[in-house]
Design a protein around this motif. Sequence first.
Motif, PDB file in Angstrom:
ATOM      1  N   UNK A  58     -18.828  11.494 -12.421  1.00 17.55           N
ATOM      2  CA  UNK A  58     -19.256  10.609 -13.718  1.00 17.55           C
ATOM      3  C   UNK A  58     -17.911  10.413 -14.392  1.00 17.55           C
ATOM      4  N   UNK A  59     -16.801  10.814 -14.200  1.00 18.44           N
ATOM      5  CA  UNK A  59     -15.611  10.489 -14.848  1.00 18.44           C
ATOM      6  C   UNK A  59     -15.155   8.794 -14.715  1.00 18.44           C
ATOM      7  N   UNK A  60     -15.431   8.525 -13.414  1.00 16.91           N
ATOM      8  CA  UNK A  60     -15.499   7.041 -13.092  1.00 16.91           C
ATOM      9  C   UNK A  60     -14.382   6.136 -13.964  1.00 16.91           C
ATOM     10  N   UNK A  61     -13.008   6.681 -13.997  1.00 15.06           N
ATOM     11  CA  UNK A  61     -12.022   5.837 -14.852  1.00 15.06           C
ATOM     12  C   UNK A  61     -11.598   5.972 -16.213  1.00 15.06           C
ATOM     13  N   UNK A  62     -12.937   6.602 -16.928  1.00  9.87           N
ATOM     14  CA  UNK A  62     -12.827   6.742 -18.223  1.00  9.87           C
ATOM     15  C   UNK A  62     -11.638   7.279 -18.838  1.00  9.87           C
ATOM     16  N   UNK A  63     -10.935   6.490 -20.042  1.00  8.44           N
ATOM     17  CA  UNK A  63      -9.713   7.039 -20.488  1.00  8.44           C
ATOM     18  C   UNK A  63      -9.914   8.283 -21.605  1.00  8.44           C
ATOM     19  N   UNK A  64     -11.317   8.632 -21.768  1.00  6.06           N
ATOM     20  CA  UNK A  64     -11.453   9.653 -22.602  1.00  6.06           C
ATOM     21  C   UNK A  64     -12.130  10.778 -21.914  1.00  6.06           C
ATOM     22  N   UNK A  65     -12.891  10.609 -20.972  1.00  5.13           N
ATOM     23  CA  UNK A  65     -13.671  11.607 -20.281  1.00  5.13           C
ATOM     24  C   UNK A  65     -12.785  12.183 -19.092  1.00  5.13           C
ATOM     25  N   UNK A  66     -11.751  12.788 -19.292  1.00  2.91           N
ATOM     26  CA  UNK A  66     -10.611  12.986 -18.622  1.00  2.91           C
ATOM     27  C   UNK A  66     -10.514  14.685 -18.324  1.00  2.91           C
ATOM     28  N   UNK A  67      -9.848  15.037 -17.115  1.00  5.27           N
ATOM     29  CA  UNK A  67      -9.829  16.186 -16.487  1.00  5.27           C
ATOM     30  C   UNK A  67      -8.690  16.697 -17.325  1.00  5.27           C
ATOM     31  N   UNK A  68      -9.041  17.933 -18.051  1.00  6.85           N
ATOM     32  CA  UNK A  68      -8.363  18.733 -18.795  1.00  6.85           C
ATOM     33  C   UNK A  68      -9.039  20.065 -19.358  1.00  6.85           C
ATOM     34  N   UNK A  69      -8.292  21.043 -18.416  1.00  6.24           N
ATOM     35  CA  UNK A  69      -9.108  22.404 -18.706  1.00  6.24           C
ATOM     36  C   UNK A  69      -8.583  23.155 -17.309  1.00  6.24           C
ATOM     37  N   UNK A  70      -7.832  24.008 -17.517  1.00  3.73           N
ATOM     38  CA  UNK A  70      -7.418  24.908 -16.137  1.00  3.73           C
ATOM     39  C   UNK A  70      -7.617  26.445 -16.716  1.00  3.73           C
ATOM     40  N   UNK A  71      -8.407  27.278 -16.098  1.00  2.15           N
ATOM     41  CA  UNK A  71      -8.577  28.662 -16.451  1.00  2.15           C
ATOM     42  C   UNK A  71      -8.527  29.302 -14.847  1.00  2.15           C
TER      43      UNK A  71
END
Length: 269
Positions: free
Chosen positions: A230-243
């Motif tokens: 669903x990310x689909x190139x969005x500039x807001x809904x981006x990958x960010x979070x690594x645990x």
Amino acid sequence: MHASRRAVVWLGALVVVAAVACGGSPPASHSQTGTPDGPAPVIKPVVLAEMPHDPTAWTQGLEFDGPTLYEGTGIAGKSQVRELDPATGAVRRSAPAPHNYYGEGITVVDDHLWELTWRNGVAVEWDKNTLTPVREVPVDGEGWGLCRDGDRLIRSDGTDRLRFHDPATFTETGSVAVTRDGQPVTQLNELECVDGQVWANIWQTDTIVRIDPQNGVVNTVVDATGLWPGQDGSRERVLNGIAHIDGDEYLLTGKYWPSMYRVRLDPPA
């Protein structure tokens, strides 16, 4: 990451189920040090399981402390430090950042938790057990990502540098320039320190890099394209979070993502 992260019981059970479903088996641990010759190798995350995540969370930091999952969220006036149920994504506890600060990366240090702010010029120290702020200390420059590497903290600020801080005082003690194949790497965002190496999201991309903080060299690149369809190139809904979970296994998510992904990051051949 420090030893209290190891042997997360619910995660151990979950990966066995997921590994059987995927036809695989839990991976062995490996050394995360060393610099490859030539271009940094590129790997893809192997998805083991998918869990829910609050789709209203502008995720800035994600970190396990033993079985407890902490998340820092951003946006001025909406930023929070949260404790999550890692199996369901439910928010167990939350507290707003003081003074309407724009919260950024977080990391746990013993009974406390440090939270960066973006452009407020301070880091906030929290009591981990009560989720209450206990003090603020000045920070030069912006705050983006934060992780604990043994007896120091490592901070990103959107530039090509990783900055080192004392975990008790937050005094800056040094820095290193980050390069990939000899070229500067900027927009370093959420960080995760694991076995003397630093994993970093590259802001507004599907890329995570692993950095040797001794020399700043990127020695592995993760191409997470399509992790959440669903990310689909969005500039807001981006990958960010690594645990980091254990060994080669990690929990990944993104800003406003409805899912978290338990993945295996296999070492390059």
